[in-house]
Design a protein around this motif. Structure first.
Motif, PDB file in Angstrom:
ATOM      1  N   SER A 278       0.830  -1.200   0.000  1.00  0.00           N
ATOM      2  CA  SER A 278       0.000   0.000   0.000  1.00  0.00           C
ATOM      3  C   SER A 278       0.863   1.249   0.000  1.00  0.00           C
ATOM      4  O   SER A 278       1.988   1.261   0.493  1.00  0.00           O
ATOM      5  CB  SER A 278      -0.926   0.000   1.219  1.00  0.00           C
ATOM      6  OG  SER A 278      -0.235   0.489   2.338  1.00  0.00           O
ATOM      7  N   ALA A 279       0.284   2.297  -0.590  1.00  0.00           N
ATOM      8  CA  ALA A 279       0.971   3.586  -0.636  1.00  0.00           C
ATOM      9  C   ALA A 279       1.273   4.052   0.784  1.00  0.00           C
ATOM     10  O   ALA A 279       2.320   4.626   1.064  1.00  0.00           O
ATOM     11  CB  ALA A 279       0.083   4.605  -1.334  1.00  0.00           C
TER      12      ALA A 279
ATOM     13  N   LEU B 122       4.768   5.440   2.414  1.00  0.00           N
ATOM     14  CA  LEU B 122       4.854   6.795   2.964  1.00  0.00           C
ATOM     15  C   LEU B 122       5.273   6.777   4.414  1.00  0.00           C
ATOM     16  O   LEU B 122       6.016   7.634   4.880  1.00  0.00           O
ATOM     17  CB  LEU B 122       3.508   7.500   2.844  1.00  0.00           C
ATOM     18  CG  LEU B 122       3.103   7.739   1.408  1.00  0.00           C
ATOM     19  CD1 LEU B 122       1.760   8.423   1.335  1.00  0.00           C
ATOM     20  CD2 LEU B 122       4.133   8.601   0.728  1.00  0.00           C
TER      21      LEU B 122
ATOM     22  N   LEU C 168      13.509  16.751  -4.487  1.00  0.00           N
ATOM     23  CA  LEU C 168      13.001  16.560  -5.849  1.00  0.00           C
ATOM     24  C   LEU C 168      11.873  17.541  -6.159  1.00  0.00           C
ATOM     25  O   LEU C 168      11.868  18.195  -7.198  1.00  0.00           O
ATOM     26  CB  LEU C 168      12.501  15.124  -6.010  1.00  0.00           C
ATOM     27  CG  LEU C 168      11.775  14.831  -7.316  1.00  0.00           C
ATOM     28  CD1 LEU C 168      12.695  15.073  -8.499  1.00  0.00           C
ATOM     29  CD2 LEU C 168      11.289  13.402  -7.340  1.00  0.00           C
TER      30      LEU C 168
ATOM     31  N   ILE D  63       3.900  14.420  -2.088  1.00  0.00           N
ATOM     32  CA  ILE D  63       3.451  13.055  -2.320  1.00  0.00           C
ATOM     33  C   ILE D  63       2.270  13.019  -3.296  1.00  0.00           C
ATOM     34  O   ILE D  63       2.223  12.201  -4.208  1.00  0.00           O
ATOM     35  CB  ILE D  63       3.111  12.417  -0.958  1.00  0.00           C
ATOM     36  CG1 ILE D  63       4.412  12.068  -0.234  1.00  0.00           C
ATOM     37  CG2 ILE D  63       2.230  11.197  -1.107  1.00  0.00           C
ATOM     38  CD1 ILE D  63       4.280  11.914   1.254  1.00  0.00           C
ATOM     39  N   VAL D  64       1.335  13.934  -3.119  1.00  0.00           N
ATOM     40  CA  VAL D  64       0.166  13.976  -4.011  1.00  0.00           C
ATOM     41  C   VAL D  64       0.604  14.365  -5.428  1.00  0.00           C
ATOM     42  O   VAL D  64       0.168  13.787  -6.413  1.00  0.00           O
ATOM     43  CB  VAL D  64      -0.899  14.961  -3.481  1.00  0.00           C
ATOM     44  CG1 VAL D  64      -2.006  15.181  -4.505  1.00  0.00           C
ATOM     45  CG2 VAL D  64      -1.491  14.425  -2.177  1.00  0.00           C
ATOM     46  N   LEU D  65       1.519  15.337  -5.511  1.00  0.00           N
ATOM     47  CA  LEU D  65       1.965  15.801  -6.822  1.00  0.00           C
ATOM     48  C   LEU D  65       2.794  14.756  -7.564  1.00  0.00           C
ATOM     49  O   LEU D  65       2.662  14.590  -8.770  1.00  0.00           O
ATOM     50  CB  LEU D  65       2.825  17.054  -6.658  1.00  0.00           C
ATOM     51  CG  LEU D  65       2.058  18.357  -6.534  1.00  0.00           C
ATOM     52  CD1 LEU D  65       2.977  19.450  -6.025  1.00  0.00           C
ATOM     53  CD2 LEU D  65       1.507  18.762  -7.885  1.00  0.00           C
TER      54      LEU D  65
ATOM     55  N   GLY E 170       2.945  11.417  -6.975  1.00  0.00           N
ATOM     56  CA  GLY E 170       2.277  10.143  -7.210  1.00  0.00           C
ATOM     57  C   GLY E 170       3.109   8.981  -6.702  1.00  0.00           C
ATOM     58  O   GLY E 170       4.307   9.090  -6.475  1.00  0.00           O
ATOM     59  N   ILE E 171       2.455   7.853  -6.567  1.00  0.00           N
ATOM     60  CA  ILE E 171       3.065   6.716  -5.883  1.00  0.00           C
ATOM     61  C   ILE E 171       4.203   6.077  -6.692  1.00  0.00           C
ATOM     62  O   ILE E 171       5.190   5.605  -6.143  1.00  0.00           O
ATOM     63  CB  ILE E 171       1.985   5.682  -5.472  1.00  0.00           C
ATOM     64  CG1 ILE E 171       2.554   4.720  -4.435  1.00  0.00           C
ATOM     65  CG2 ILE E 171       1.411   4.958  -6.662  1.00  0.00           C
ATOM     66  CD1 ILE E 171       2.881   5.362  -3.115  1.00  0.00           C
ATOM     67  N   ASN E 172       4.073   6.079  -8.027  1.00  0.00           N
ATOM     68  CA  ASN E 172       5.118   5.425  -8.825  1.00  0.00           C
ATOM     69  C   ASN E 172       6.444   6.146  -8.721  1.00  0.00           C
ATOM     70  O   ASN E 172       7.499   5.532  -8.568  1.00  0.00           O
ATOM     71  CB  ASN E 172       4.704   5.348 -10.295  1.00  0.00           C
ATOM     72  CG  ASN E 172       3.719   4.239 -10.510  1.00  0.00           C
ATOM     73  OD1 ASN E 172       3.882   3.158  -9.974  1.00  0.00           O
ATOM     74  ND2 ASN E 172       2.680   4.509 -11.256  1.00  0.00           N
ATOM     75  N   THR E 173       6.384   7.478  -8.831  1.00  0.00           N
ATOM     76  CA  THR E 173       7.622   8.255  -8.714  1.00  0.00           C
ATOM     77  C   THR E 173       8.219   8.072  -7.318  1.00  0.00           C
ATOM     78  O   THR E 173       9.428   7.924  -7.172  1.00  0.00           O
ATOM     79  CB  THR E 173       7.332   9.744  -8.996  1.00  0.00           C
ATOM     80  OG1 THR E 173       6.797   9.833 -10.308  1.00  0.00           O
ATOM     81  CG2 THR E 173       8.582  10.587  -8.903  1.00  0.00           C
ATOM     82  N   LEU E 174       7.350   8.045  -6.317  1.00  0.00           N
ATOM     83  CA  LEU E 174       7.847   7.844  -4.953  1.00  0.00           C
ATOM     84  C   LEU E 174       8.551   6.511  -4.806  1.00  0.00           C
ATOM     85  O   LEU E 174       9.596   6.406  -4.177  1.00  0.00           O
ATOM     86  CB  LEU E 174       6.685   7.904  -3.967  1.00  0.00           C
ATOM     87  CG  LEU E 174       6.237   9.300  -3.600  1.00  0.00           C
ATOM     88  CD1 LEU E 174       4.993   9.233  -2.756  1.00  0.00           C
ATOM     89  CD2 LEU E 174       7.332  10.035  -2.845  1.00  0.00           C
TER      90      LEU E 174
ATOM     91  N   ASN F  21      10.059   4.923  -7.099  1.00  0.00           N
ATOM     92  CA  ASN F  21      11.352   5.036  -7.779  1.00  0.00           C
ATOM     93  C   ASN F  21      12.387   5.767  -6.948  1.00  0.00           C
ATOM     94  O   ASN F  21      13.546   5.367  -6.893  1.00  0.00           O
ATOM     95  CB  ASN F  21      11.183   5.745  -9.117  1.00  0.00           C
ATOM     96  CG  ASN F  21      10.772   4.782 -10.198  1.00  0.00           C
ATOM     97  OD1 ASN F  21      11.460   3.794 -10.415  1.00  0.00           O
ATOM     98  ND2 ASN F  21       9.659   5.023 -10.831  1.00  0.00           N
ATOM     99  N   ILE F  22      11.973   6.861  -6.315  1.00  0.00           N
ATOM    100  CA  ILE F  22      12.910   7.612  -5.474  1.00  0.00           C
ATOM    101  C   ILE F  22      13.366   6.728  -4.316  1.00  0.00           C
ATOM    102  O   ILE F  22      14.555   6.636  -4.006  1.00  0.00           O
ATOM    103  CB  ILE F  22      12.248   8.878  -4.880  1.00  0.00           C
ATOM    104  CG1 ILE F  22      11.791   9.810  -5.991  1.00  0.00           C
ATOM    105  CG2 ILE F  22      13.199   9.617  -3.946  1.00  0.00           C
ATOM    106  CD1 ILE F  22      10.860  10.884  -5.490  1.00  0.00           C
TER     107      ILE F  22
ATOM    108  N   SER G 242      15.729   3.927  -5.619  1.00  0.00           N
ATOM    109  CA  SER G 242      17.094   4.346  -5.978  1.00  0.00           C
ATOM    110  C   SER G 242      17.843   4.777  -4.730  1.00  0.00           C
ATOM    111  O   SER G 242      19.027   4.517  -4.585  1.00  0.00           O
ATOM    112  CB  SER G 242      17.080   5.434  -7.049  1.00  0.00           C
ATOM    113  OG  SER G 242      16.532   6.609  -6.522  1.00  0.00           O
TER     114      SER G 242
END
Lengths: 304, 285
Positions: free
Chosen positions: B38-39, B43, B59, B77-79, B81-85, B87-88, B91
């Motif tokens: 879950s997101a 978070l 970022l 987080i809202v801006l 989105g979960i996929n970018t998060l 990835n961050i 990495s």
């Protein structure tokens, strides 16, 4: 200013008998002048999906040298994979300016070069004969000759820009690129209701959605990602695309004049798309004052 | 003995290569690689890791986003989105693994650092509930508490030998870590943390709170005073950081600035250990 569609499909090309009427090429459209294929002496394309191949062949019939601007909404494959087959890029003297959002780890130029790496394609971007320049964009405003361009961050699983373009007569056009309404994915996907640590997320989500309607405000032509039916959206939440309900409601809230349904799902054949267009028209007529025009995007359609 | 310029240059160099903390790395990898996670879980981990939190803020506040206002972690987080998060986080976690061998100061205990940072974040948020009425602002107090000592990780990464020496000096002379660092390195972790916060374009108030957490006398900024106070109480209740061989003193002006009596802190800090224990359990299951 008018918009001409070269590719209207999302995700992957869908050639075949069941998609003949709407077409199978992925995203590419062109803004043309009222009586000329150029605006201010330059050609303007949005996105470089497989539809851009035919757009390039058409441009090759025009007087040289060609000056071309390409606005990229985002760098997912279906929005850039036609570029290696865009013939004007191989012609000395052509000037191409490519604008688009950056990925947080790579510049636009690197992403374009990546898909022309030798493993994927025999010619690299460095070998293209045209003079090609890349411009990384943020949320900003700038002029392209007589056109004024405003960008807006959209909600999609890679940085995506929507473009609002206004010509010298005041006529305006928006292409959303791929977009899904913001929603509280933290509490909705977390199970077990609202977490007190994240209880204020909904307010941020509402603000983002409000800003978007503000961006759409009063536009003449809105080309919007409406990939799903409302039922399909329920099982595709978080995929980064909207439903017909979403876009009709935004268009009505923002006083849009003409709504073009775009980014057709690969699984939707011509008949299905006809039905979706009909459904969206009925919703617009039922909820609005009847002035909103709704039309499906299809290859070679010109919307004025 | 390298010059202060040389030391600064080494620190600048390390700031980009900040590893995440081993405490959270395994959990991040587990969540980010699980399609069904879950997101909220992701978070929660990001919110508990000073480095990951700073990276997300870096970022979103970076030049290419160019948003007109500095955004909060939740807006980010809202801006994004979960996929970018994911990835961050991934990495960052991978760099964390590679960085593990780099942060080889045996005296610098990363788990203690994490406990102290999270403790200060929780304490800062608890104090903020007493002094700030707007719930929207409480998050920033939490984040400020979380990242206040981030300079220690940078020093551990870029100047491991000097850090080890400063920890020895602190033990010998019974000094708080910032004074020992000053003696050995010529600057301390609060200044280094502020360098990172500036370079990563975190908000001016986060830069300020990080810079002044050992003595906010030069600022009227309430955030800096809350972090200073939170840090002091977290140390007194036993969440010491490596090299803290004495609790740095609290500026008495703090009680006045925050309009809180010293007696109220026993209640504010109650069950802090329990809350940190819960977080630790979440990370290891």
């Amino acid at each position: 200013m008018k918009v001409r569609f070269w590719g209207v499909r999302g995700s992957i090309p869908t050639p075949g008998p069941s998609t003949v009427r709407y077409g199978g090429n992925t995203t590419c459209m062109q803004l043309v002048g009222q009586d000329s294929p150029t605006i201010g002496g330059e050609y303007l394309l949005l996105d470089a999906g497989t539809g851009i191949r035919e757009a390039g062949l058409e441009l090759m019939k025009m007087p040289k040298p060609l000056r071309i601007n390409i606005l990229i909404t985002h760098t997912h494959m279906d929005h850039i994979n036609g570029f290696p087959f865009f013939v004007p890029a191989f012609v000395p003297g052509t000037v191409i300016n490519i604008y688009g959002p950056v990925h947080y780890e790579k510049r636009l130029e690197e992403i374009f070069a990546g898909q022309m790496d030798y493993s994927y394609f025999p010619i690299s971007t460095a070998q293209l004969a045209a003079d090609i320049k890349f411009h990384d964009l943020k949320e900003c405003e700038f002029d392209l000759g007589p056109l004024h361009v405003t960008t807006h961050y959209m909600n999609h699983p890679v940085l995506t820009l929507g473009y609002r373009i206004t010509d010298s007569s005041g006529k305006s056009f928006i292409f959303t690129g791929d977009h899904e309404p913001y929603y509280d994915f933290i509490n909705e996907d977390g199970g077990g209701g609202i977490d007190s640590d994240f209880e204020d997320v909904q307010a941020i989500v509402d603000e983002q959605n409000r800003r978007l309607v503000e961006f759409f405000q009063g536009v003449d032509i809105l080309v919007a990602d409406a990939a799903y039916t409302p039922e399909e959206y329920l099982t595709h939440k978080g995929w980064g695309h909207s439903s017909t309900d979403h876009v009709v409601d935004w268009a009505l809230a923002a006083g849009v004049k003409k709504l073009v349904l775009f980014h057709h799902e690969p699984t939707h054949n011509d008949d299905k798309l006809d039905a979706m267009e009909q459904y969206a028209r009925e919703r617009a007529a039922g909820k609005g004052d009847g002035s909103l025009v709704v039309v499906n995007a299809r290859e070679s359609l010109v919307v004025d | 003995m390298p010059t202060t310029e040389a030391i600064r240059a080494r620190i600048e160099d390390s700031i980009e290569k900040m590893p995440s903390l081993p405490t959270t790395v395994a959990k991040v990898l587990q969540i980010a690689n699980d399609l069904n996670s879950s997101a909220r879980d992701l978070l929660t981990v990001i919110q508990m890791d000073p480095v990951l939190t700073a990276k997300v803020l870096k970022l979103i506040n970076s030049a290419f986003f160019a948003l007109p206002n500095k955004v909060s972690l939740k807006q980010a987080i809202v801006l994004l989105g979960i996929n970018t998060l994911k990835n961050i986080a991934l990495s960052s976690a991978i760099i964390g693994y590679m960085g593990k061998s780099k942060v080889q100061v045996r005296a610098f205990d990363q788990h203690k650092f994490w406990e102290h940072s999270l403790g200060t974040a929780i304490a800062a948020k608890r104090i903020s509930r007493r002094v700030v009425t707007d719930p929207q602002q409480w998050e920033e107090y939490f984040v400020a508490g979380l990242v206040h000592d981030i300079g220690k990780v940078v020093i551990a990464l870029s100047l491991p030998t000097m850090l080890a020496k400063s920890i020895m000096v602190a033990e010998e002379k019974k000094l708080p870590s910032n004074l020992a660092e000053h003696e050995v390195i010529g600057l301390d972790h609060s200044e280094v943390g502020a360098m990172l916060a500036r370079k990563w374009r975190l908000s001016e108030s986060l830069v300020n709170a990080t810079l002044h957490h050992h003595g906010p006398t030069e600022t009227d900024d309430r955030l800096a005073w809350v972090v200073h106070t939170a840090n002091y109480y977290v140390l007194t209740v036993g969440f010491l950081n490596s090299g803290d061989c004495a609790v740095p003193s609290i500026e008495t002006k703090a009680y006045q600035v925050l309009s809180l009596a010293p007696e109220s802190f026993a209640e504010i800090m109650g069950n802090l250990g329990e809350e940190i224990g819960k977080a630790s359990t979440f990370l290891t299951t």
